[in-house]
Design a protein around this motif. Structure first.
Motif, PDB file in Angstrom:
ATOM      1  N   THR A   1      -5.718  11.247   3.300  1.00  0.00           N
ATOM      2  CA  THR A   1      -4.895  12.334   2.557  1.00  0.00           C
ATOM      3  C   THR A   1      -4.684  11.847   1.526  1.00  0.00           C
ATOM      4  OG1 THR A   1      -2.929  11.470   3.567  1.00  0.00           O
ATOM      5  CG2 THR A   1      -4.068  13.218   4.807  1.00  0.00           C
ATOM      6  N   GLU A   2      -3.905  12.721   0.413  1.00  0.00           N
ATOM      7  CA  GLU A   2      -3.699  12.380  -0.867  1.00  0.00           C
ATOM      8  C   GLU A   2      -2.425  11.463  -0.595  1.00  0.00           C
ATOM      9  OE1 GLU A   2      -1.815  14.679  -4.527  1.00  0.00           O
ATOM     10  OE2 GLU A   2      -3.305  15.674  -3.487  1.00  0.00           O
ATOM     11  N   PHE A   3      -1.575  11.548   0.309  1.00  0.00           N
ATOM     12  CA  PHE A   3      -0.496  10.507   0.312  1.00  0.00           C
ATOM     13  C   PHE A   3      -0.897   9.281   0.932  1.00  0.00           C
ATOM     14  CE2 PHE A   3       3.240   8.866   2.445  1.00  0.00           C
ATOM     15  CZ  PHE A   3       4.395   9.246   1.548  1.00  0.00           C
ATOM     16  N   GLY A   4      -1.712   9.188   1.773  1.00  0.00           N
ATOM     17  CA  GLY A   4      -2.494   7.896   2.405  1.00  0.00           C
ATOM     18  C   GLY A   4      -3.078   7.195   1.241  1.00  0.00           C
ATOM     19  N   GLN A   5      -4.123   7.822   0.550  1.00  0.00           N
ATOM     20  CA  GLN A   5      -4.416   7.302  -0.861  1.00  0.00           C
ATOM     21  C   GLN A   5      -3.604   6.365  -1.658  1.00  0.00           C
ATOM     22  OE1 GLN A   5      -8.382   6.636  -1.152  1.00  0.00           O
ATOM     23  NE2 GLN A   5      -7.748   6.707   1.117  1.00  0.00           N
ATOM     24  N   THR A   6      -2.518   7.331  -1.790  1.00  0.00           N
ATOM     25  CA  THR A   6      -1.422   6.908  -3.003  1.00  0.00           C
ATOM     26  C   THR A   6      -0.953   5.571  -2.378  1.00  0.00           C
ATOM     27  OG1 THR A   6      -1.317   9.051  -3.905  1.00  0.00           O
ATOM     28  CG2 THR A   6       0.442   7.692  -4.145  1.00  0.00           C
ATOM     29  N   TYR A   7      -0.445   5.716  -1.089  1.00  0.00           N
ATOM     30  CA  TYR A   7       0.318   4.609  -0.799  1.00  0.00           C
ATOM     31  C   TYR A   7      -0.609   3.511   0.115  1.00  0.00           C
ATOM     32  CZ  TYR A   7       4.100   7.052  -2.574  1.00  0.00           C
ATOM     33  OH  TYR A   7       5.218   7.815  -3.410  1.00  0.00           O
ATOM     34  N   ARG A   8      -1.928   3.721  -0.216  1.00  0.00           N
ATOM     35  CA  ARG A   8      -2.624   2.466   0.527  1.00  0.00           C
ATOM     36  C   ARG A   8      -2.648   2.247   2.050  1.00  0.00           C
ATOM     37  NH1 ARG A   8       0.113  -1.003  -4.193  1.00  0.00           N
ATOM     38  NH2 ARG A   8      -0.665  -2.777  -2.888  1.00  0.00           N
ATOM     39  N   PHE A   9      -2.726   3.305   2.566  1.00  0.00           N
ATOM     40  CA  PHE A   9      -2.839   3.353   4.224  1.00  0.00           C
ATOM     41  C   PHE A   9      -3.771   2.398   4.611  1.00  0.00           C
ATOM     42  CE2 PHE A   9      -0.261   7.515   5.477  1.00  0.00           C
ATOM     43  CZ  PHE A   9       0.751   6.924   4.805  1.00  0.00           C
ATOM     44  N   ASP A  10      -4.815   2.308   4.072  1.00  0.00           N
ATOM     45  CA  ASP A  10      -5.982   1.444   4.463  1.00  0.00           C
ATOM     46  C   ASP A  10      -5.292  -0.102   4.566  1.00  0.00           C
ATOM     47  OD1 ASP A  10      -8.096   3.091   5.388  1.00  0.00           O
ATOM     48  OD2 ASP A  10      -8.793   3.263   3.508  1.00  0.00           O
ATOM     49  N   GLU A  11      -4.645  -0.309   3.253  1.00  0.00           N
ATOM     50  CA  GLU A  11      -4.314  -1.934   3.173  1.00  0.00           C
ATOM     51  C   GLU A  11      -3.016  -2.079   4.299  1.00  0.00           C
ATOM     52  OE1 GLU A  11      -1.772  -4.326  -0.190  1.00  0.00           O
ATOM     53  OE2 GLU A  11      -3.065  -2.505  -0.654  1.00  0.00           O
ATOM     54  N   ILE A  12      -2.409  -1.143   4.504  1.00  0.00           N
ATOM     55  CA  ILE A  12      -1.428  -1.259   5.787  1.00  0.00           C
ATOM     56  C   ILE A  12      -1.901  -1.540   6.821  1.00  0.00           C
ATOM     57  CG2 ILE A  12       0.767  -0.291   6.859  1.00  0.00           C
ATOM     58  CD1 ILE A  12       1.235   1.436   4.292  1.00  0.00           C
ATOM     59  N   LEU A  13      -3.066  -0.661   7.390  1.00  0.00           N
ATOM     60  CA  LEU A  13      -3.577  -1.030   8.575  1.00  0.00           C
ATOM     61  C   LEU A  13      -4.244  -2.385   8.735  1.00  0.00           C
ATOM     62  CD1 LEU A  13      -5.206   2.762   8.653  1.00  0.00           C
ATOM     63  CD2 LEU A  13      -3.640   1.544  10.462  1.00  0.00           C
ATOM     64  N   LEU A  14      -4.815  -2.859   7.668  1.00  0.00           N
ATOM     65  CA  LEU A  14      -5.322  -4.340   7.572  1.00  0.00           C
ATOM     66  C   LEU A  14      -4.197  -5.350   7.674  1.00  0.00           C
ATOM     67  CD1 LEU A  14      -8.318  -3.631   4.927  1.00  0.00           C
ATOM     68  CD2 LEU A  14      -8.467  -3.943   7.561  1.00  0.00           C
ATOM     69  N   SER A  15      -3.065  -5.258   7.548  1.00  0.00           N
ATOM     70  CA  SER A  15      -2.018  -6.074   7.399  1.00  0.00           C
ATOM     71  C   SER A  15      -1.738  -6.501   8.829  1.00  0.00           C
ATOM     72  CB  SER A  15      -1.018  -5.530   6.551  1.00  0.00           C
ATOM     73  OG  SER A  15       0.171  -6.640   7.010  1.00  0.00           O
ATOM     74  N   LYS A  16      -1.371  -7.761   8.901  1.00  0.00           N
ATOM     75  CA  LYS A  16      -0.808  -8.268  10.312  1.00  0.00           C
ATOM     76  C   LYS A  16       0.413  -7.638  10.649  1.00  0.00           C
ATOM     77  CE  LYS A  16      -3.685 -12.482  10.606  1.00  0.00           C
ATOM     78  NZ  LYS A  16      -3.647 -14.100  10.607  1.00  0.00           N
ATOM     79  N   HIS A  17       1.172  -7.568   9.378  1.00  0.00           N
ATOM     80  CA  HIS A  17       2.522  -7.046   9.721  1.00  0.00           C
ATOM     81  C   HIS A  17       2.590  -5.582   9.165  1.00  0.00           C
ATOM     82  CE1 HIS A  17       3.645 -11.210  10.844  1.00  0.00           C
ATOM     83  NE2 HIS A  17       3.069 -11.529   9.962  1.00  0.00           N
ATOM     84  N   ALA A  18       2.021  -4.686  10.017  1.00  0.00           N
ATOM     85  CA  ALA A  18       1.969  -3.431   9.508  1.00  0.00           C
ATOM     86  C   ALA A  18       3.055  -2.660   9.373  1.00  0.00           C
ATOM     87  CB  ALA A  18       1.003  -2.401  10.433  1.00  0.00           C
ATOM     88  N   GLY A  19       4.120  -2.903  10.028  1.00  0.00           N
ATOM     89  CA  GLY A  19       5.601  -2.305  10.069  1.00  0.00           C
ATOM     90  C   GLY A  19       6.194  -2.637   8.525  1.00  0.00           C
ATOM     91  N   LYS A  20       6.107  -3.996   8.418  1.00  0.00           N
ATOM     92  CA  LYS A  20       6.857  -4.444   6.956  1.00  0.00           C
ATOM     93  C   LYS A  20       6.085  -4.026   5.730  1.00  0.00           C
ATOM     94  CE  LYS A  20      10.327  -6.542   8.960  1.00  0.00           C
ATOM     95  NZ  LYS A  20      11.719  -5.991   8.969  1.00  0.00           N
ATOM     96  N   LYS A  21       4.594  -4.050   6.230  1.00  0.00           N
ATOM     97  CA  LYS A  21       3.971  -3.563   4.782  1.00  0.00           C
ATOM     98  C   LYS A  21       4.283  -2.220   4.513  1.00  0.00           C
ATOM     99  CE  LYS A  21       0.830  -4.960   1.877  1.00  0.00           C
ATOM    100  NZ  LYS A  21       0.812  -5.961   0.933  1.00  0.00           N
TER     101      LYS A  21
END
Length: 508
Positions: A41-61
């Motif tokens: 989505t436009e929101f997901g692309q703006t706030y780098r959801f892919d990067e958050i999903l790759l993080s070991k600490h998704a909640g904090k990211k």
């Protein structure tokens, strides 16, 4: 046929059998599910959801990359695009339904996006709550298979350019699953009625033809409906009409002020079941008899965050500070008030819903609603919550054996200092002065800050007793009668101005 024994769609049945996990793991799983669905989505692309999903600490990211939002902020930045018909903004696809909030704190209605994913999640939580009835003791489960009277908004929704808008209860009723239709009352024809008085009249007319086991709705409107049925048919209690009535599912407002009034309308005790179904989603429900609070729905369609509700994180008007401290489910403590942020399957992201809650059992993740971020009084540091007010009113009503179904409070000037002005609804014969004194004393007992300020800058407490009909008439004039509308417990701004004008002139 008992409702809880019916066959469920396979996808829902599968969801109901999810394995138990710790609250933190459940919530991180929900967060990842939300992020995966909305990554393009436009929101997901703006706030780098892919990067958050790759993080070991998704909640904090997630907390680092995505800002917090209140309604005005997210509407101006994102949701206005969905209202214009643009797809894939905050959630995949085009938003076809919007819930109009009840708006107790502001005059303008809020347009809250409603998706099929959100409605499916709400239904799953509803079914989970139904299944918990098996754990209740000494209650007639046969009543679950009787008629369900759901007193909500009209299903005749407003049509916009490419969308429909209305009360969430009206949208929910319009999209009732086929397997629920045999139980659902008042039926689709009456549910479409927009005029509240006409709808109520139609329900009263049809009441003898129904065998109701469940009633669902806001306490004030359910009570009004029962009173009219009892009056029309000259009954001693509502059980003369509906002998199998056993359950009342309520939410959105504390039930305690209404309980005494309800007890006058029934011949045998009802089982009261509290829910936390907001326009933004089904957040929590009472899952066991005599529970301290409601169990948060952690494993479904909502990711929760919690902001300690204090002067560090919120200003005097209840607005969130830029650097507010935000916690996840495993970081909260019992006995403290928190404002809730939610991220949902309707494209609400880190959204300040406006309610404050308190954990009464952290292990079970049980909460009670304590008020609203903007519905509290702290003119001089008294930090008076709606929960304090509800408890004080309940204690006084019980002590004096009177019924106080509605009340509201405002902060008013007192020379160079301040006072609280109370208005209470009471149709029993009682003098205002002892009620005022007792409420003031109960609040001192319940709230240390209030007790200190009553000897300092909070100079006085005023109280006026009004008939309950005055409160209902004000709601009618505001166009907020029936459905999910509740009377505001704290009066501020334009609502306060209209209330004062109404009391003086009978108009707004």
């Amino acid at each position: 046929m008992a409702l809880i024994d019916i066959s469920l769609p396979p996808s829902i049945a599968k969801a109901l059998r999810l394995p138990a996990r710790s609250p933190r793991r459940q919530q991180l799983r929900v967060l990842r599910k939300l992020l995966k669905k909305a990554r393009f989505t436009e929101f997901g692309q703006t706030y780098r959801f892919d990067e958050i999903l790759l993080s070991k600490h998704a909640g904090k990211k997630f907390q680092q990359l995505v800002p917090t939002y209140d309604y005005n902020k997210i509407y101006e930045a994102w949701w206005h695009k969905t209202l214009e018909g643009r797809p894939d903004i905050c959630w995949p696809g085009k938003i076809k339904f919007f819930a109009l909030s009840s708006g107790t704190s502001e005059s303008a209605s809020k347009y809250l996006p409603i998706t099929n994913d959100l409605m499916r999640g709400n239904r799953i939580v509803m079914i989970k709550q139904l299944l918990t009835l098996r754990t209740y003791h000494d209650i007639p489960l046969k009543s679950v298979g009787k008629g369900w009277l759901m007193l909500g908004g009209s299903t005749d929704l407003q049509k916009g350019p490419g969308y429909y808008a209305g009360d969430l209860s009206g949208i929910t009723a319009k999209k009732v699953p086929f397997w629920f239709s045999p139980f659902y009352k008042p039926g689709k024809k009456i549910a479409r009625t927009k005029d509240w008085n006409q709808k109520l009249e139609a329900i009263v007319e049809e009441a003898p033809n129904w065998d109701i086991g469940f009633v669902v709705g806001v306490p004030a409107w359910i009570q009004m409906c029962m009173e009219k049925i009892i009056e029309r048919y000259n009954l001693k209690s509502i059980h003369d009409m509906w002998p199998n009535l056993a359950f009342f599912v309520h939410g959105g407002v504390s039930f305690e002020p209404y309980k005494k009034g309800f007890e006058k309308l029934v011949a045998k005790p009802l089982t009261y079941i509290e829910t936390y179904l907001a326009s933004e989603g089904f957040l929590a429900y009472q899952d066991r008899q005599f529970a301290k609070g409601m169990h948060l729905s952690l494993n479904d369609h909502i990711f929760f965050e919690f902001i300690p509700f204090n002067d560090k994180n919120f200003d005097s008007d209840g607005n969130i500070m830029e650097d507010a401290e935000v916690l996840m489910i495993h970081e909260v403590e019992e006995g403290k008030d928190y404002a809730i942020l939610i991220s949902t399957t309707a494209g609400a992201w880190r959204y300040l819903i406006g309610d404050t809650v308190r954990f009464v059992d952290k292990e079970r993740c049980e909460i009670v609603i304590t008020g609203r971020t903007k519905h509290f009084l702290s003119l001089v540091g008294e930090h008076l919550s709606v929960d304090n007010m509800n408890k004080a009113v309940q204690l006084v009503a019980d002590e004096m054996n009177i019924c106080i179904p509605e009340f509201t409070v405002a902060g008013v000037p007192h020379g160079l200092f301040f006072a609280h002005q109370w208005w209470i609804a009471c149709d029993d014969k009682v003098d205002a002065e002892p009620v005022r004194e007792k409420i003031d004393q109960k609040l001192k007992d319940l709230n240390d800050d209030y007790a200190v300020e009553r000897n300092s800058a909070l100079k006085d407490v005023y109280l006026k007793i009004l008939p309950e009909s005055s409160f209902m008439e004000f709601m009618r004039l505001k166009g907020k009668i029936g459905g999910q509308h509740k009377f505001p417990r704290v009066m501020k701004g334009k609502m306060y101005e209209d209330w004062v004008k109404f009391l003086e002139t009978g108009a707004i």
